[in-house]
Design a protein around this motif. Structure first.
Motif, short mmCIF file in Angstrom:
data_model
loop_
_atom_site.label_atom_id
_atom_site.label_comp_id
_atom_site.label_asym_id
_atom_site.label_seq_id
_atom_site.Cartn_x
_atom_site.Cartn_y
_atom_site.Cartn_z
N THR A 39 0.56 -7.70 -13.71
CA THR A 39 0.97 -8.39 -12.48
C THR A 39 2.43 -8.82 -12.57
OG1 THR A 39 -1.28 -9.26 -12.28
CG2 THR A 39 0.43 -10.34 -10.96
N PRO A 40 3.21 -8.67 -11.49
CA PRO A 40 4.62 -9.10 -11.51
C PRO A 40 4.75 -10.57 -11.86
CG PRO A 40 4.17 -7.74 -9.59
CD PRO A 40 2.84 -8.01 -10.23
N LEU A 41 5.83 -10.91 -12.55
CA LEU A 41 6.04 -12.27 -13.02
C LEU A 41 6.04 -13.28 -11.88
CD1 LEU A 41 6.62 -14.17 -15.38
CD2 LEU A 41 9.07 -13.68 -15.08
#
Length: 242
Positions: A64-66
Motif C-alpha cells: 500500500t502507498p505510504l
C-alpha cells in the motif's frame, strides 16, 4: 516513588496478561508477513499502537502507498483525540511525565487511568507514568517473544489476529462494571450498526469506509454528550450560586 511503582504494577496486571497474549500474536503476524523478528520490538517501542501495528503490517505487506497508510493509521487512531480531551485535567500537572503519558495513551492504559483512583498519599504523575510504562513494557516484551518464536518455530496463524478483539471485549465489560454506565458502549454499538447499514444500502461505496464512518459517528456522539454534560454542570453551578 516505591509506593507508586508498586501500586502501578498491581493496577497494570490485567493489561500484563492481555498485552503479553496480544503482543505475542502481533510478533507472530509480523514474522509471518516476512519481516525480521527485531522489527517487532522496534515498532512496539517507536509506534506503540496495538491495532494500528496489526493494520500497518498488513498494509506494508500488501504494498500500500505510504500516504494511504498514513491516512488509514490516522483514522484508526483518531479516537485518541477524545481520550486526550478527557485527561487534560489529570495530565496538566504531571511535569516531566506529561510527554510520555501523551505518547503512551493506548486504549487499555486509558481504561486503567480512568477507572482507577490514585492511592491516597501517592503522587498522581508518578502513578500514571509507571502504569503507562509497565503497559508498554508488556507490549514490547510480548511482541518480541512472539516474533522470536515465529522466526524459530512454524506456527498455525489461524485465529491469532482475534486476540486484540478479545482484549477490547474484556476491557469494555470491565469498564461497564466499574462505571455502571452503558451509554458510551451503546453509542459505539449503534454507530457501528448505522455505518454497516449505510454500506449495505450503497451509501459508503467500499466496505473499508465502515470503520471511518463508525468512528466519526461514535466520536461525534461522545463529544455532543460531553458538551451537554458540561452545560448541565454549568447551569447547576449557576443555580447554586444564585
Amino acid at each position: 516513588m516505591k509506593s507508586e511503582l508498586k501500586s502501578a504494577f498491581k493496577t497494570s496486571i490485567p493489561v500484563l496478561f492481555g498485552y503479553m497474549a496480544i503482543g505475542i500474536a502481533f510478533g507472530l503476524v509480523l514474522v509471518d508477513a516476512g519481516y525480521n523478528w527485531w522489527f517487532a520490538p522496534l515498532m512496539s517501542i517507536i509506534v506503540y499502537a496495538g491495532a494500528a501495528q496489526f493494520i500497518a503490517i498488513g498494509l506494508f505487506a500488501a504494498g500500500t502507498p505510504l500516504f494511504a497508510i498514513i491516512i488509514t493509521e490516522l483514522l484508526v487512531n483518531i479516537r485518541h483525540i477524545v481520550y486526550g480531551l478527557s485527561l487534560i485535567t489529570r495530565f496538566q500537572n504531571c511535569g516531566k511525565w506529561k510527554p510520555y503519558l501523551v505518547f503512551a495513551l493506548t486504549d487499555e492504559t486509558y481504561s486503567l487511568l480512568t477507572c482507577t483512583d490514585v492511592p491516597e498519599g501517592q503522587k498522581p504523575a508518578d502513578f500514571y507514568g509507571f502504569v503507562s510504562l509497565f503497559d508498554q513494557s508488556y507490549w514490547v516484551l510480548g511482541s518480541t517473544i512472539g516474533a522470536l518464536f515465529g522466526a524459530l518455530i512454524p506456527f498455525d496463524m489461524t485465529g491469532v489476529d482475534f486476540a486484540l478483539t478479545a482484549l477490547f471485549a474484556v476491557l469494555t465489560v470491565e469498564q461497564i462494571m466499574k462505571t455502571k454506565d452503558l451509554v458510551p458502549t451503546l453509542a459505539g454499538a449503534i454507530s457501528v450498526i448505522i455505518a454497516i447499514l449505510l454500506w449495505r444500502f450503497g451509501y459508503l461505496g467500499d466496505s473499508s469506509n465502515i470503520l471511518f464512518i463508525a468512528l466519526a459517528l461514535g466520536i461525534g456522539t461522545i463529544l455532543l454528550m460531553k458538551k451537554n454534560n458540561l452545560k448541565e454542570d454549568s447551569n447547576g453551578s449557576t443555580g447554586n450560586t444564585i
